[in-house]
Design a protein around this motif. Structure first.
Motif, PDB file in Angstrom:
ATOM      1  N   THR A   1       0.848  -1.224   0.135  1.00  0.00           N
ATOM      2  CA  THR A   1       0.042  -0.253  -0.019  1.00  0.00           C
ATOM      3  C   THR A   1       0.821   1.250   0.067  1.00  0.00           C
ATOM      4  O   THR A   1       0.776   2.086  -0.834  1.00  0.00           O
ATOM      5  CB  THR A   1      -0.842   0.211   1.128  1.00  0.00           C
ATOM      6  OG1 THR A   1      -1.822  -1.225   1.162  1.00  0.00           O
ATOM      7  CG2 THR A   1      -1.660   1.273   1.377  1.00  0.00           C
ATOM      8  N   GLN A   2       1.826   1.125   0.823  1.00  0.00           N
ATOM      9  CA  GLN A   2       2.790   2.290   1.024  1.00  0.00           C
ATOM     10  C   GLN A   2       3.383   2.564  -0.353  1.00  0.00           C
ATOM     11  O   GLN A   2       3.884   3.656  -0.775  1.00  0.00           O
ATOM     12  CB  GLN A   2       3.773   2.445   2.126  1.00  0.00           C
ATOM     13  CG  GLN A   2       3.095   2.273   3.390  1.00  0.00           C
ATOM     14  CD  GLN A   2       2.249   3.507   3.707  1.00  0.00           C
ATOM     15  OE1 GLN A   2       2.374   4.543   3.521  1.00  0.00           O
ATOM     16  NE2 GLN A   2       0.902   3.041   4.108  1.00  0.00           N
ATOM     17  N   LEU A   3       3.977   1.397  -1.031  1.00  0.00           N
ATOM     18  CA  LEU A   3       4.811   1.428  -2.107  1.00  0.00           C
ATOM     19  C   LEU A   3       3.944   2.151  -3.241  1.00  0.00           C
ATOM     20  O   LEU A   3       4.409   2.935  -4.384  1.00  0.00           O
ATOM     21  CB  LEU A   3       5.290  -0.005  -2.662  1.00  0.00           C
ATOM     22  CG  LEU A   3       6.104  -0.646  -1.580  1.00  0.00           C
ATOM     23  CD1 LEU A   3       6.533  -1.976  -2.275  1.00  0.00           C
ATOM     24  CD2 LEU A   3       7.412   0.399  -1.354  1.00  0.00           C
ATOM     25  N   GLN A   4       2.500   1.725  -3.468  1.00  0.00           N
ATOM     26  CA  GLN A   4       1.864   2.088  -4.395  1.00  0.00           C
ATOM     27  C   GLN A   4       1.487   3.788  -4.129  1.00  0.00           C
ATOM     28  O   GLN A   4       1.491   4.419  -5.274  1.00  0.00           O
ATOM     29  CB  GLN A   4       0.421   1.527  -4.219  1.00  0.00           C
ATOM     30  CG  GLN A   4       0.466   0.139  -4.966  1.00  0.00           C
ATOM     31  CD  GLN A   4      -0.819  -0.344  -5.002  1.00  0.00           C
ATOM     32  OE1 GLN A   4      -1.975   0.192  -4.632  1.00  0.00           O
ATOM     33  NE2 GLN A   4      -0.859  -1.717  -5.405  1.00  0.00           N
ATOM     34  N   LEU A   5       1.608   4.279  -3.116  1.00  0.00           N
ATOM     35  CA  LEU A   5       1.344   5.562  -2.611  1.00  0.00           C
ATOM     36  C   LEU A   5       2.611   6.364  -2.745  1.00  0.00           C
ATOM     37  O   LEU A   5       2.541   7.486  -3.684  1.00  0.00           O
ATOM     38  CB  LEU A   5       1.113   5.971  -1.121  1.00  0.00           C
ATOM     39  CG  LEU A   5      -0.272   5.718  -0.604  1.00  0.00           C
ATOM     40  CD1 LEU A   5      -0.226   5.617   0.611  1.00  0.00           C
ATOM     41  CD2 LEU A   5      -1.647   6.068  -1.190  1.00  0.00           C
ATOM     42  N   ALA A   6       3.765   5.727  -2.832  1.00  0.00           N
ATOM     43  CA  ALA A   6       5.097   6.440  -3.175  1.00  0.00           C
ATOM     44  C   ALA A   6       5.354   6.461  -4.850  1.00  0.00           C
ATOM     45  O   ALA A   6       5.743   7.504  -5.346  1.00  0.00           O
ATOM     46  CB  ALA A   6       6.226   5.453  -2.540  1.00  0.00           C
ATOM     47  N   GLY A   7       4.800   5.333  -5.431  1.00  0.00           N
ATOM     48  CA  GLY A   7       4.869   5.390  -6.927  1.00  0.00           C
ATOM     49  C   GLY A   7       4.071   6.497  -7.469  1.00  0.00           C
ATOM     50  O   GLY A   7       4.085   7.072  -8.656  1.00  0.00           O
ATOM     51  N   LYS A   8       2.950   6.868  -6.998  1.00  0.00           N
ATOM     52  CA  LYS A   8       2.074   8.196  -7.474  1.00  0.00           C
ATOM     53  C   LYS A   8       2.498   9.441  -7.178  1.00  0.00           C
ATOM     54  O   LYS A   8       1.853  10.436  -7.433  1.00  0.00           O
ATOM     55  CB  LYS A   8       0.767   7.791  -6.808  1.00  0.00           C
ATOM     56  CG  LYS A   8       0.010   6.730  -7.304  1.00  0.00           C
ATOM     57  CD  LYS A   8      -1.584   6.820  -6.863  1.00  0.00           C
ATOM     58  CE  LYS A   8      -1.699   6.599  -5.299  1.00  0.00           C
ATOM     59  NZ  LYS A   8      -3.159   6.419  -4.898  1.00  0.00           N
ATOM     60  N   HIS A   9       3.498   9.580  -6.320  1.00  0.00           N
ATOM     61  CA  HIS A   9       4.257  11.190  -6.107  1.00  0.00           C
ATOM     62  C   HIS A   9       5.590  11.233  -6.723  1.00  0.00           C
ATOM     63  O   HIS A   9       6.530  11.721  -6.002  1.00  0.00           O
ATOM     64  CB  HIS A   9       4.121  11.041  -4.408  1.00  0.00           C
ATOM     65  CG  HIS A   9       2.924  11.353  -3.904  1.00  0.00           C
ATOM     66  ND1 HIS A   9       2.222   9.828  -3.350  1.00  0.00           N
ATOM     67  CD2 HIS A   9       2.104  12.168  -3.605  1.00  0.00           C
ATOM     68  CE1 HIS A   9       0.949  10.321  -3.135  1.00  0.00           C
ATOM     69  NE2 HIS A   9       0.862  11.763  -3.027  1.00  0.00           N
ATOM     70  N   SER A  10       5.649  10.996  -8.130  1.00  0.00           N
ATOM     71  CA  SER A  10       6.794  11.342  -8.644  1.00  0.00           C
ATOM     72  C   SER A  10       8.270  10.906  -7.996  1.00  0.00           C
ATOM     73  O   SER A  10       9.071  11.736  -7.853  1.00  0.00           O
ATOM     74  CB  SER A  10       6.808  12.896  -8.987  1.00  0.00           C
ATOM     75  OG  SER A  10       5.763  13.524  -9.438  1.00  0.00           O
TER      76      SER A  10
ATOM     77  N   SER B   1      12.176   9.192  -7.882  1.00  0.00           N
ATOM     78  CA  SER B   1      13.036   9.452  -8.911  1.00  0.00           C
ATOM     79  C   SER B   1      13.400   8.059  -9.240  1.00  0.00           C
ATOM     80  O   SER B   1      12.894   7.054  -9.031  1.00  0.00           O
ATOM     81  CB  SER B   1      14.409  10.048  -8.157  1.00  0.00           C
ATOM     82  OG  SER B   1      14.681   9.202  -6.840  1.00  0.00           O
ATOM     83  N   LEU B   2      14.478   7.913 -10.263  1.00  0.00           N
ATOM     84  CA  LEU B   2      14.726   6.773 -10.728  1.00  0.00           C
ATOM     85  C   LEU B   2      15.177   5.787  -9.837  1.00  0.00           C
ATOM     86  O   LEU B   2      14.955   4.540  -9.471  1.00  0.00           O
ATOM     87  CB  LEU B   2      15.644   6.856 -11.843  1.00  0.00           C
ATOM     88  CG  LEU B   2      16.101   5.567 -12.678  1.00  0.00           C
ATOM     89  CD1 LEU B   2      14.877   4.895 -13.476  1.00  0.00           C
ATOM     90  CD2 LEU B   2      17.194   5.986 -13.680  1.00  0.00           C
ATOM     91  N   VAL B   3      16.231   6.420  -8.792  1.00  0.00           N
ATOM     92  CA  VAL B   3      16.676   5.577  -7.799  1.00  0.00           C
ATOM     93  C   VAL B   3      15.417   5.003  -6.653  1.00  0.00           C
ATOM     94  O   VAL B   3      15.399   3.864  -6.529  1.00  0.00           O
ATOM     95  CB  VAL B   3      17.571   6.354  -6.875  1.00  0.00           C
ATOM     96  CG1 VAL B   3      18.043   5.524  -5.725  1.00  0.00           C
ATOM     97  CG2 VAL B   3      18.797   6.638  -7.795  1.00  0.00           C
ATOM     98  N   GLN B   4      14.671   5.859  -6.566  1.00  0.00           N
ATOM     99  CA  GLN B   4      13.432   5.403  -5.753  1.00  0.00           C
ATOM    100  C   GLN B   4      12.659   4.502  -6.313  1.00  0.00           C
ATOM    101  O   GLN B   4      11.891   3.699  -5.807  1.00  0.00           O
ATOM    102  CB  GLN B   4      12.605   6.806  -5.235  1.00  0.00           C
ATOM    103  CG  GLN B   4      13.299   7.686  -4.072  1.00  0.00           C
ATOM    104  CD  GLN B   4      12.636   8.996  -4.141  1.00  0.00           C
ATOM    105  OE1 GLN B   4      11.899   9.404  -5.023  1.00  0.00           O
ATOM    106  NE2 GLN B   4      12.979   9.748  -2.944  1.00  0.00           N
TER     107      GLN B   4
END
Length: 754
Positions: free
Chosen positions: A454-463, A465-468
């Motif tokens: 769930t947290q990873l999907q939220l992270a993926g929606k907030h731009s 970086s390539l490393v992230q």
């Protein structure tokens, strides 16, 4: 009196502007839609294949012994020192016949090879390096291709382990050594006679040598870029990582990697401009030391002491070189000897001082973790400490790394770490780094795969970086080790993310059915054109395949959810015409069970519905929120409830909400629910009330409560309650008394008064 004040507050809390509420609702729906689109459009790409290869190389380690880590540490410090302190730099007076020097000199072997074997041998060994680099990268590319095709056989994984060892040696341990060897192809007097530093009879502008220079330039750039990828792959955001050299600081290590490349290139290429060389050298080594000291790159604090102090020692050596280069006595043998001895004897004191400096900085930062131990209950998390940035949150959260004799993180330490991370997320909302960090915490410490994703999907929606993006990919792959299920989970944030995923699969399922309907309708016309029929059939195949991919991805995240499995069985039956497969999934769905229809109809978006502001400002990360059914059974709750009442999540699961109330209210609550179920007449819904609650430790405390109905009719009703600590009044004292006259609780002002 208290009820009247609460009702007045509730009435005044309704939003004054319906247009603002409508705009907020529109934005939230757009964000949810964007999230679903992200899920629908995920496809395997070259980047994902490279990520898969990087992940495999970082996971399949051949050696994990401390002796191997010790070699890495020694080579890091020794190579950095020898590049700056060696006989090819005329300012130093080094006795090369010393036996100890003859040993350590080979940590950077370009000078011994050049002086003892000659130009031809140097070039041959150079091309051996080139061949090793390109062969290794070719094997990595082959592994990437194999992983893209999901050919993860045991033989492939064995190759990956050995390949990881080779890449670790070539691109990590020998990084500065190999780069130094290649850069010495450029060691020419470009502003003079174009002669080479080591080979007097070689002209750098000759055709043969220029070919070597071009090959060296291309290979060096590729070498640094490949090392950067592998360095990122080796970083680990698991806050409970046990490896000695485990590091979460991917971006920092990339910056240090680039500074090392500039440092090595300056020492190799700028030999005929010593002042420029000295300035670049001191700048690079100072930055490397400062970045390591300031950012504390490793989880293991002792490794940080060693790593930072080594680079302070190298910076000290570079500083002496600057003093020698700019001194008017640079050609004085006695001055050179004294400065050389200053390096040899002074560096040990500098290294010891560097370790003390690193210890002091870590102590200074980690003492802030004490603020998060038993903070006031009414204090917002983001008010406890003013974080500098997201990295500061991660650094202070390392206070959780306290283990028992078996190596397991202590529960109270894990609770402290989670509180620090949540405070950081409240301070820097939607920061991808913190969302990824919290996902790793949930996975590695809480062992909660769905909540982690769930947290990873939220992270993926907030731009990110390539490393992230790679860190997200790596964490998702790690989370697949856990047995996942949304069953029995009482985390509202996880449930909301599951519901978003469920909407995505039902959407593509519906679109596949509509494509099927359109295809059959096209065949019902008396004059159907073959081109149109063919287009309809292609569209049907595309929609069905798209739905299949989305189902596969969502079921990887929630493999034990009965409702999702049943829905997929229906997809196989309706769209794939796979009756056997559908029967198997129906059987599995019945075995797993599923969330009830009431749960699936929940909606937690209260904006634009005329609800009190108390409810529309609900924050699932911080507020205490409980969802119950028509008989009072707790269906879902947030972590705020656990913190507020002191219970474990397992204690609340399927328990009656009356356990959170003192008598006589706990005994009456069931009748309140029955009255509403029977008559449908609300008495306290959508209004803010002052109530009293019962802590696990059997003391009573006041709360502000707002209850609203989420869905259902009669016995199928589902309710949500939002609870917040009652704020102290500045104009009155308050005491809560039971119907029989006993004092239940009071505020601080009342206790002081009496």
């Amino acid at each position: 009196m208290a009820d009247n004040r609460s009702e007045a507050s509730s009435a005044s809390g309704v939003s004054d502007s319906s247009s603002v509420q409508k705009e907020t609702t529109r934005k939230k729906k757009a964000q949810a839609q964007d999230g679903e689109e992200d899920l629908l459009e995920q496809k395997k790409s070259l980047r994902e294949g490279i990520f898969a290869c990087m992940y495999t190389l970082s996971r399949e380690k051949l050696f994990n012994a401390w002796q191997y880590d010790l070699i890495k540490i020694v080579m890091e410090g020794l190579t950095g020192f020898i590049i700056c302190f060696n006989p090819t730099i005329p300012q130093w007076e080094i006795h090369t016949d010393n036996w100890f020097w003859k040993i350590i000199r080979w940590s950077t072997y370009q000078s011994p090879v050049a002086r003892t074997l000659g130009y031809d041998a140097y070039v041959k060994i150079f091309y051996v390096h080139v061949a090793v680099i390109y062969t290794t990268l070719a094997l990595v590319a082959a592994l990437t291709f194999g992983l893209r095709r999901s050919q993860q056989s045991k033989a492939l994984l064995k190759v990956a382990r050995w390949l990881q060892f080779v890449t670790d040696v070539v691109f990590s341990i020998l990084y500065m050594t190999i780069l130094d060897y290649m850069c010495n192809m450029f060691a020419c007097n470009w502003s003079g006679d174009m002669g080479h530093v080591f080979f007097a009879d070689v002209q750098c502008t000759s055709g043969a040598h220029m070919i070597h220079v071009i090959v060296a330039a291309i290979t060096a750039i590729l070498f640094v870029a490949s090392t950067a990828c592998l360095m990122v792959a080796g970083c680990d955001l698991n806050p409970d990582a046990k490896a000695n050299l485990a590091s979460p600081a991917a971006v920092l290590r990339l910056k240090v990697l680039c500074a090392k490349a500039v440092y090595v290139a300056a020492m190799a290429v700028l030999r005929f401009t010593p002042k420029v060389q000295a300035i670049i050298t001191i700048a690079c080594t100072s930055l490397i030391w400062y970045w390591n000291w300031r950012n504390v790159p490793f989880y293991n604090k002792h490794i940080n002491y060693i790593w930072s102090s080594m680079w302070l020692g190298i910076t000290y050596t570079a500083g002496i070189l600057v003093a020698l280069t700019f001194s008017k006595k640079e050609d004085d043998p006695d001055y050179q000897r004294n400065m050389t001895l200053a390096v040899l004897y002074g560096i040990f004191a500098v290294i010891a001082g560097g370790a003390v400096l690193q210890w002091a900085y870590i102590w200074y930062k980690m003492r802030n973790a004490q603020k998060f131990i038993n903070p006031p209950a009414d204090m917002k998390l983001k008010k406890i400490h003013a974080f500098e940035d997201a990295h500061d949150v991660e650094l202070i959260a390392r206070a959780m790394r306290v283990h028992d004799v078996d190596g397991n993180m202590l529960p109270e330490a894990a609770e402290l770490g989670e509180r620090i991370i949540k405070a950081g997320m409240a301070t820097f909302p939607n920061d991808p780094h913190l969302l990824i960090l919290y996902a790793n915490f949930l996975m590695e410490v809480k062992h909660d795969g769905p909540a982690s994703r769930t947290q990873l999907q939220l992270a993926g929606k907030h731009s990110p970086s390539l490393v992230q993006r790679y860190e997200i990919f790596k964490t998702v792959e790690n989370s697949k080790r856990l047995k996942d299920s949304t069953e029995g989970q009482l985390d509202l944030q996880v449930y909301l993310e599951f519901k978003r995923n469920y909407r995505a699969v039902t959407r593509v399922h519906r679109e596949a059915l509509q494509a099927q309907r359109d295809f059959w309708r096209s065949l019902m016309h008396s004059h159907a054109k073959m081109a149109k029929v063919r287009a309809m059939l292609e569209e049907l195949d595309a929609q069905t395949e798209r739905a299949q991919q989305v189902y596969r991805r969502v079921m990887e995240r929630y493999p034990g959810n009965g409702r999702l499995i049943k829905c997929y069985g229906k997809f196989l039956e309706d769209c794939r015409n796979d009756m056997g497969g559908a029967a198997r999934y129906y059987t599995e769905a019945n075995r797993q069970g599923g969330n009830g229809d009431a749960l699936m109809s929940m909606d937690f978006d209260f904006t634009g519905q005329g609800k009190p502001e108390f409810l529309t400002t609900m924050d699932l990360h911080e507020d205490a929120v409980i969802v119950i059914d028509a008989v009072g059974t707790i269906m879902l709750c947030t972590d705020g409830v656990i913190d507020m009442f002191g219970y474990q999540r397992s204690d609340l699961e399927n328990a009656n909400v009356a356990m959170l109330m003192p008598q006589p209210f706990s005994g009456r609550h069931a009748s309140y629910l029955q009255r509403y179920v029977g008559s449908g007449e609300p008495h306290i819904l959508d209004s803010v009330r002052e109530v009293v609650a019962l802590h696990k430790d059997k003391y009573v405390f006041p709360l502000d409560l707002c209850v609203t109905k989420l869905s259902g009719i009669g016995a199928d009703c589902v309710f949500l309650g939002l609870l917040r600590h009652t704020k102290p009044s500045t104009t009155s004292v308050r005491v809560w008394v039971s119907p029989i006259g006993s004092v239940l609780c009071c505020d601080q002002q009342f206790s002081t008064l009496v």
